[in-house]
Design a protein around this motif. Structure first.
Motif, short mmCIF file in Angstrom:
data_model
loop_
_atom_site.label_atom_id
_atom_site.label_comp_id
_atom_site.label_asym_id
_atom_site.label_seq_id
_atom_site.Cartn_x
_atom_site.Cartn_y
_atom_site.Cartn_z
N ALA A 112 -8.15 -3.34 -14.22
CA ALA A 112 -6.72 -2.59 -15.15
C ALA A 112 -6.32 -2.00 -15.54
O ALA A 112 -5.00 -1.92 -15.61
CB ALA A 112 -7.75 -2.34 -16.37
N ASN A 113 -6.32 -1.22 -13.92
CA ASN A 113 -5.11 -0.01 -13.54
C ASN A 113 -4.53 0.03 -12.44
O ASN A 113 -4.13 1.03 -12.26
CB ASN A 113 -6.36 1.39 -13.63
CG ASN A 113 -7.22 1.39 -12.49
OD1 ASN A 113 -7.43 0.52 -11.66
ND2 ASN A 113 -7.90 2.85 -12.89
N LEU A 114 -4.89 -1.41 -11.93
CA LEU A 114 -3.34 -1.36 -10.49
C LEU A 114 -2.95 -2.84 -10.63
O LEU A 114 -2.72 -4.25 -11.33
CB LEU A 114 -4.87 -2.33 -9.94
CG LEU A 114 -4.44 -1.93 -8.31
CD1 LEU A 114 -3.76 -0.79 -7.53
CD2 LEU A 114 -5.13 -2.89 -7.02
N SER A 115 -1.25 -2.41 -10.88
CA SER A 115 -0.63 -3.95 -10.46
C SER A 115 -0.93 -5.05 -10.21
O SER A 115 -1.34 -4.55 -9.03
CB SER A 115 0.95 -2.93 -11.16
OG SER A 115 1.43 -2.76 -9.86
N GLY A 283 -6.23 2.01 -7.54
CA GLY A 283 -6.37 2.15 -8.40
C GLY A 283 -6.59 3.35 -9.55
O GLY A 283 -5.36 4.17 -10.37
N GLY A 284 -7.68 4.07 -9.01
CA GLY A 284 -8.30 5.85 -9.90
C GLY A 284 -6.96 6.61 -8.70
O GLY A 284 -6.98 8.38 -8.42
#
Length: 320
Positions: A112-115, A283-284
């Motif tokens: 979810a946190n990676l475009s 993402g992190g």
């Protein structure tokens, strides 16, 4: 749907926007509404006609990685994929499109946190960097030189070598400004394109990861330490001279090694495991993707002109 095809081999002007029928996924495939397309160095090599002898023909739609949302699945594919954000490898082409098909084994869900843009900046380059270093038998404490470090593969190699405990990470690049940006990503020494310069740079390297190849590749054998390994993971500068091995033979007593590496030789489960871990790391915030510019799909020729001119630091991403 809109697509970009190589209408004539040669310069970027040979790329043209065309209309193609909307695709449908066959058995084992998914259909993806594309949001982002990675523009890679191999796309330019194919566009120039350098790989025509390997079956590439005019009319080819370039592009090997896309990210977007699954809109349909073919037979044998779980329908739960529909609506999921994914990254996909489309093979040796088929990526410069508004709708792409991919084999389900070449599709990964996105955190979810990676475009989508970051996914196509990392998806192919990250595994080449990882397995390229592995192919070179890189070990903590060894010195590494990344030749042609300003592209997406080079940027990832710099980061992974630094994270892997390299004793030194040198880079070749075309400007001091690029060198400083690479220092921010883990480089310890900045050299010019010939491998010269860099105050206090090592006299030799245990590992050289070469993304450029081309006419000057043989000169870098002289920069290897005894038992040093040079691994070519790309050829954006063209093929090396046919007699490039004579440089190694002349240094026979130093036990130098040369190898090529292609991710095509890595088993699917291994690729998936590394990509999944790298997507999570990006993402992190542990790995950093570098996007040079976002351009619409219809400006693919401009993207290739920028690559040919050596203007790109990181990756250009096409969007739909």
């Amino acid at each position: 749907m809109k697509a970009v095809a190589i209408q004539a081999f040669g310069g970027p002007e040979g790329l043209a926007v065309i209309d193609l029928p909307d695709p449908s996924p066959a058995g084992g495939q998914v259909l993806i509404a594309v949001e982002a397309i990675g523009v890679g160095g191999v796309d330019a090599v194919i566009r120039r006609g350098a790989l025509a002898a390997y079956g590439f023909e005019e009319g080819h739609v370039p592009g090997g990685e896309v990210a977007g949302t699954v809109t349909a699945v073919g037979g044998g594919v779980d329908t739960s994929w529909v609506g999921r954000r994914v990254w996909a490898f489309t093979g040796v082409g088929g990526g410069y499109v508004e709708q792409a098909v991919a084999q389900i084994g070449e599709v990964l869900p996105l955190p979810a946190n990676l475009s989508a843009v970051d996914a196509v900046t990392l998806g192919s380059s990250g595994v080449v960097a990882h397995f390229g270093l592995s192919h070179a038998h890189f070990a903590p404490g060894e010195s590494v030189l990344v030749r042609g470090a300003a592209g997406s593969i080079g940027i990832m190699t710099v980061q992974l070598a630094a994270r892997g405990g390299a004793g030194a990470v040198a880079v070749t690049t075309s400007s001091a400004e690029r060198g400083e940006r690479l220092r921010g990503l883990g480089a310890t020494h900045v050299l010019d394109r010939s491998g010269e310069g860099g105050r206090d740079a090592p006299a030799g390297y245990d590992v050289i990861i070469d993304i450029v190849a081309g006419a000057h590749m043989p000169s870098f054998f002289a920069r290897l330490n005894p038992n040093g390994r040079l691994v070519a993971v790309g050829a954006v500068g063209g093929m090396p001279p046919a007699d490039f091995g004579t440089e190694m033979m002349a240094a026979f007593q130093r036990s130098l090694s040369f190898a090529t590496f292609s991710a095509a030789t890595v088993a699917g489960p291994e690729l998936r495991a590394v990509r999944t871990a790298q997507f999570a790391a990006a993402g992190g915030g542990e790995l950093h993707t570098v996007v040079h510019e976002l351009l619409p799909l219809g400006q693919a020729a401009l993207a290739h002109r920028k690559m040919d001119a050596g203007e790109v630091f990181g990756r250009i991403v096409l969007t739909t």
